[in-house]
Design a protein around this motif. Structure first.
Motif, PDB file in Angstrom:
ATOM      1  N   SER A 255      -7.209  -3.153  -9.888  1.00 49.15           N
ATOM      2  CA  SER A 255      -6.297  -2.199  -9.246  1.00 49.15           C
ATOM      3  C   SER A 255      -6.304  -0.845  -9.930  1.00 49.15           C
TER       4      SER A 255
ATOM      5  N   ILE B 181       4.582   0.968   3.738  1.00 50.88           N
ATOM      6  CA  ILE B 181       3.460   1.550   3.018  1.00 50.88           C
ATOM      7  C   ILE B 181       3.917   2.887   2.461  1.00 50.88           C
TER       8      ILE B 181
ATOM      9  N   SER C 165      -6.543  -6.671   4.347  1.00 56.72           N
ATOM     10  CA  SER C 165      -6.371  -6.154   3.002  1.00 56.72           C
ATOM     11  C   SER C 165      -5.868  -7.267   2.096  1.00 56.72           C
TER      12      SER C 165
ATOM     13  N   LYS D 197      -5.961  -4.412  -3.253  1.00 56.34           N
ATOM     14  CA  LYS D 197      -6.275  -3.184  -2.516  1.00 56.34           C
ATOM     15  C   LYS D 197      -5.021  -2.352  -2.266  1.00 56.34           C
ATOM     16  N   GLU D 198      -3.897  -3.026  -2.025  1.00 54.24           N
ATOM     17  CA  GLU D 198      -2.663  -2.285  -1.744  1.00 54.24           C
ATOM     18  C   GLU D 198      -2.073  -1.662  -3.003  1.00 54.24           C
TER      19      GLU D 198
ATOM     20  N   GLN E  90      -3.948  -0.627  -5.411  1.00 56.56           N
ATOM     21  CA  GLN E  90      -4.858   0.515  -5.538  1.00 56.56           C
ATOM     22  C   GLN E  90      -4.369   1.676  -4.668  1.00 56.56           C
ATOM     23  N   ARG E  91      -3.961   1.357  -3.452  1.00 54.18           N
ATOM     24  CA  ARG E  91      -3.483   2.391  -2.529  1.00 54.18           C
ATOM     25  C   ARG E  91      -2.245   3.087  -3.093  1.00 54.18           C
ATOM     26  N   CYS E  92      -1.341   2.306  -3.674  1.00 53.38           N
ATOM     27  CA  CYS E  92      -0.137   2.886  -4.272  1.00 53.38           C
ATOM     28  C   CYS E  92      -0.503   3.787  -5.453  1.00 53.38           C
TER      29      CYS E  92
END
Length: 339
Positions: free
Chosen positions: A72, A285, A321, A325-326, A328-330
């Motif tokens: 992450s 999100i 997802s 991955k989430e 990482q998105r944050c």
């Protein structure tokens, strides 16, 4: 001799994932130590993550959790109890606690077979809890130190620990175990849900003073501007595990003022994007809710606040997802906010 030396160098670099690293890096041992390791300290703001965020991932071992964290891009964490405790040898339970809960809720509607099953499950759970208590009493804290070293070697520090050891029904011995384990892990504080019991926060604060460990209380939508005041007044070892998302969802508009007032007592801040009470309180999100995450992060940067902003993944993971991955998105969201 030259060929043998080159082979050994390449083998060592291969283990570290550096065979394809640039030639200048391969000749710099001090840099090699940190090459390809995560770094989520962004412009002076430590972005962390609670490992609860990876609860949907298939393997919950300490080793797998470390892989989720590094994949992450996170370099500092709040560690949940189970990965560390099982690494240190905690007995594993096969008891279906969900079934105990479901059967218990039926009350007088239980059949004779269900009554017998519930009794057996409760007996098994009592025996397991005794086994865990015996393990806690004799656990070698060097096991937790080994985990800290393993995480540190991968570039991850542990700033908080959240085992199931600090509740009102836990003994002083349980609490001492949790604080000693946290210290062995390198954590500056332990976290738990605020017990809404002044006598218990006093007890934890005094034990924190004894074992030199800060206790940080977490809240949900019951958080208010004065939510932590009594605990903070009781002991310098009582602190805050503020949840910015829950605070916004509760409908409050004074979050910035709270942080500015209490920043010295905030040990870590759970960060998530929630809608306000008027807007439905949903977890979304990042960037789609009402939590002013960019403003909070930049306030932390400008004021040089040292507590970490802890990513807590609670919104529904989109199809295709996963939790890594989430997170990482944050983290990318934080990077953009602080750039």
């Amino acid at each position: 001799m030259k060929n043998r030396r080159e082979f050994l160098v390449k083998s060592a670099l291969g283990v570290a994932g550096l065979v394809t690293a640039p030639s200048w890096l391969q000749g710099a041992p001090s840099i090699i130590k940190s090459y390809n390791k995560p770094n989520s300290l962004i412009n002076g703001v430590q972005i962390g993550c609670i490992t609860y965020s990876f609860r949907s991932m298939p393997d919950q071992s300490a080793e797998a959790t470390l892989k989720y964290v590094t994949d992450s891009g996170i370099s500092a964490i709040e560690l949940m109890g189970d990965p560390a405790e099982h690494f240190a040898g905690k007995p594993v339970s096969s008891i279906d606690r969900g079934k105990i809960y479901r059967l218990s809720r039926k009350g007088e509607d239980l059949t004779a077979n269900e009554i017998a099953e519930l009794k057996e499950l409760k007996a098994e759970n009592t025996a397991y809890e005794k086994a865990v208590a015996a393990w806690k009493a004799g656990v070698d804290m060097r096991k937790f130190e080994d985990l800290r070293k393993m995480y540190k070697a991968a570039g991850v520090s542990i700033y908080a620990f959240k085992p199931n050891a600090f509740g009102k029904n836990n003994t002083d011995a349980d609490i001492a175990y949790g604080m000693k384990a946290a210290k062995a892990l390198g954590a500056s504080h332990v976290t738990l849900e605020h017990p809404s019991d002044d006598a218990h926060t006093m007890r934890l604060g005094k034990l924190g003073e004894k074992y030199k460990m800060t206790v940080a209380y977490h809240g949900h939508t019951q958080e208010t501007f004065n939510f932590w005041d009594t605990a903070l007044a009781q002991s310098p070892r009582n602190g805050m595990n503020l949840d910015a998302g829950h605070y916004i969802a509760a409908g409050h508009t004074d979050l910035v003022a709270l942080i500015n007032k209490q920043h010295k007592r905030i040990m870590s801040m759970h960060t998530k994007d929630r809608k306000t009470k008027a807007n439905g309180q949903d977890n979304l999100i990042w960037g789609q809710g009402d939590t002013p995450i960019p403003e909070l992060l930049n306030m932390m940067r400008e004021n040089k606040y040292k507590f970490p902003a802890t990513i807590e993944l609670e919104y529904k993971i989109p199809e295709g997802s996963d939790a890594v991955k989430e997170v990482q998105r944050c983290l990318v969201f934080c990077e953009k906010a602080l750039s």
